[in-house]
Motif scaffolding. Structure first.
Motif, PDB file in Angstrom:
ATOM      1  N   VAL A 190      -6.038   7.411   0.223  1.00  0.00           N
ATOM      2  CA  VAL A 190      -4.926   7.917  -0.562  1.00  0.00           C
ATOM      3  C   VAL A 190      -5.304   7.726  -2.031  1.00  0.00           C
ATOM      4  CG1 VAL A 190      -2.472   7.726  -1.137  1.00  0.00           C
ATOM      5  CG2 VAL A 190      -3.249   7.357   1.242  1.00  0.00           C
ATOM      6  N   TYR A 191      -5.161   8.843  -2.836  1.00  0.00           N
ATOM      7  CA  TYR A 191      -5.550   8.826  -4.243  1.00  0.00           C
ATOM      8  C   TYR A 191      -4.309   9.065  -5.119  1.00  0.00           C
ATOM      9  CZ  TYR A 191     -10.140   9.666  -2.105  1.00  0.00           C
ATOM     10  OH  TYR A 191     -11.279   9.588  -1.335  1.00  0.00           O
ATOM     11  N   ASP A 192      -4.483   8.624  -6.377  1.00  0.00           N
ATOM     12  CA  ASP A 192      -3.434   8.954  -7.329  1.00  0.00           C
ATOM     13  C   ASP A 192      -3.706  10.330  -7.892  1.00  0.00           C
ATOM     14  OD1 ASP A 192      -5.500   8.646  -9.125  1.00  0.00           O
ATOM     15  OD2 ASP A 192      -4.750   6.770  -9.992  1.00  0.00           O
ATOM     16  N   ARG A 193      -2.901  10.761  -8.878  1.00  0.00           N
ATOM     17  CA  ARG A 193      -3.040  12.123  -9.407  1.00  0.00           C
ATOM     18  C   ARG A 193      -4.349  12.326 -10.168  1.00  0.00           C
ATOM     19  NH1 ARG A 193       1.137   9.789 -12.231  1.00  0.00           N
ATOM     20  NH2 ARG A 193       2.626  10.936 -10.939  1.00  0.00           N
ATOM     21  N   ASN A 194      -4.969  11.243 -10.562  1.00  0.00           N
ATOM     22  CA  ASN A 194      -6.249  11.337 -11.276  1.00  0.00           C
ATOM     23  C   ASN A 194      -7.446  11.222 -10.352  1.00  0.00           C
ATOM     24  OD1 ASN A 194      -4.965  11.559 -13.815  1.00  0.00           O
ATOM     25  ND2 ASN A 194      -4.660   9.327 -13.846  1.00  0.00           N
TER      26      ASN A 194
ATOM     27  N   PRO B 101       5.873  13.955  -3.313  1.00  0.00           N
ATOM     28  CA  PRO B 101       5.027  13.288  -4.312  1.00  0.00           C
ATOM     29  C   PRO B 101       3.570  13.170  -3.887  1.00  0.00           C
ATOM     30  CG  PRO B 101       6.464  11.691  -3.243  1.00  0.00           C
ATOM     31  CD  PRO B 101       6.898  13.051  -2.779  1.00  0.00           C
ATOM     32  N   PHE B 102       3.271  13.413  -2.588  1.00  0.00           N
ATOM     33  CA  PHE B 102       1.894  13.380  -2.105  1.00  0.00           C
ATOM     34  C   PHE B 102       1.593  14.675  -1.334  1.00  0.00           C
ATOM     35  CE2 PHE B 102       2.906   8.920  -2.659  1.00  0.00           C
ATOM     36  CZ  PHE B 102       1.743   8.385  -3.198  1.00  0.00           C
TER      37      PHE B 102
ATOM     38  N   ARG C 136      -3.249  12.895  -1.701  1.00  0.00           N
ATOM     39  CA  ARG C 136      -3.387  12.703  -3.161  1.00  0.00           C
ATOM     40  C   ARG C 136      -2.008  12.846  -3.793  1.00  0.00           C
ATOM     41  NH1 ARG C 136      -7.932  15.410  -7.128  1.00  0.00           N
ATOM     42  NH2 ARG C 136      -7.153  14.504  -9.084  1.00  0.00           N
ATOM     43  N   GLN C 137      -1.774  11.968  -4.761  1.00  0.00           N
ATOM     44  CA  GLN C 137      -0.495  11.962  -5.467  1.00  0.00           C
ATOM     45  C   GLN C 137      -0.405  13.218  -6.331  1.00  0.00           C
ATOM     46  OE1 GLN C 137       0.113   8.698  -8.240  1.00  0.00           O
ATOM     47  NE2 GLN C 137       2.211   8.380  -7.455  1.00  0.00           N
TER      48      GLN C 137
END
Length: 241
Positions: A153-157, A130-131, A238-239
């Motif tokens: 650490v970032y999300d998918r956006n 997932p990352f 990043r996600q």
């Protein structure tokens, strides 16, 4: 009486001297007459020279020819031909061996096997996490005030994501408990490492410690050389889903 015996001895001595002188004179007369040919003295005839006998060497055999035998000197100087010495070489008669029977012939057929098609191996399933790793780089701007592994650490956006667990350990088994990304600044984490040369592994995990991202290796040399060796190492995740 003593005077009479002495006179007799002297007289006998004188007589003996007269007899010896007479014998000496007679002998000298005979010798002189023989040398000058006077009288009837016996003439001494010289003894003729007798040649030594001729010896025949052992290597020369007498022949019946009338040719006189060679002298000893010529026989010794002339080499005698000797018959050659021939060594007798033993001969061995070969022993006849019984013939060895040959094994029976076995027909051999060379058939080229037809290759059978084989199914290709199933593709290796690449684990999807997932990352994913978004950035990995040494940070020379922070100098060497300490030794750290840090990042975001970032999300998918692409927005900073707090509350995510990041796990750091080295290849020797030194394990640092997971840290959680912060809310201020959001998505930030940092882990203090040793100043010794070591290789560290960074990953994202869940609350049970299961791996949620690829593992990233970081080499910390323990030195700071601008553009070559750093004390701060940045790794961002990043996600992906």
């Amino acid at each position: 009486m003593q005077n009479g015996g002495r006179g007799t001895a002297i007289a006998f001595l004188v007589v003996m001297l007269i007899i010896c002188a007479g014998v000496y004179w007679v002998a000298q007369s005979v010798r002189t007459a023989g040398v000058w040919g006077i009288g009837s003295a016996e003439v001494i005839t010289p003894t003729p020279h007798i040649a030594p006998p001729t010896f025949t060497p052992f290597s020369v055999r007498p022949t019946p020819s009338p040719t006189p035998s060679p002298t000893l000197e010529s026989a010794l100087l002339t080499p005698t031909a000797q018959p050659p010495i021939v060594a007798a070489i033993p001969t061995f008669a070969p022993t006849a061996l019984p013939p060895t029977p040959l094994p029976p012939l076995v027909p051999v057929f060379f058939n080229t096997p037809t290759p059978r098609p084989t199914a290709p191996p199933p593709p290796t399933a690449t684990p999807t996490f997932p990352f994913q790793v978004a950035l990995q780089t040494p940070d020379f701007e922070r100098g060497c005030a300490g030794y750290y592994i840090y990042g975001y650490v970032y999300d998918r956006n692409g927005n900073p994501l707090p509350g995510v667990r990041v796990h750091v350990f080295d290849i020797y088994g030194n394990d640092i408990p997971p840290v959680v990304t912060k809310t201020e600044p959001p998505g930030w984490y940092d882990v203090v490492i040793s100043n010794q040369r070591d290789t560290w592994i960074v990953e994202v995990v869940d609350e049970a410690g299961r791996q949620l991202s690829p593992r990233v290796q970081i080499l910390n040399t323990g030195n700071f050389v601008e553009g070559q060796e750093a004390c701060w190492h940045r790794v961002d995740f990043r996600q992906s889903r």
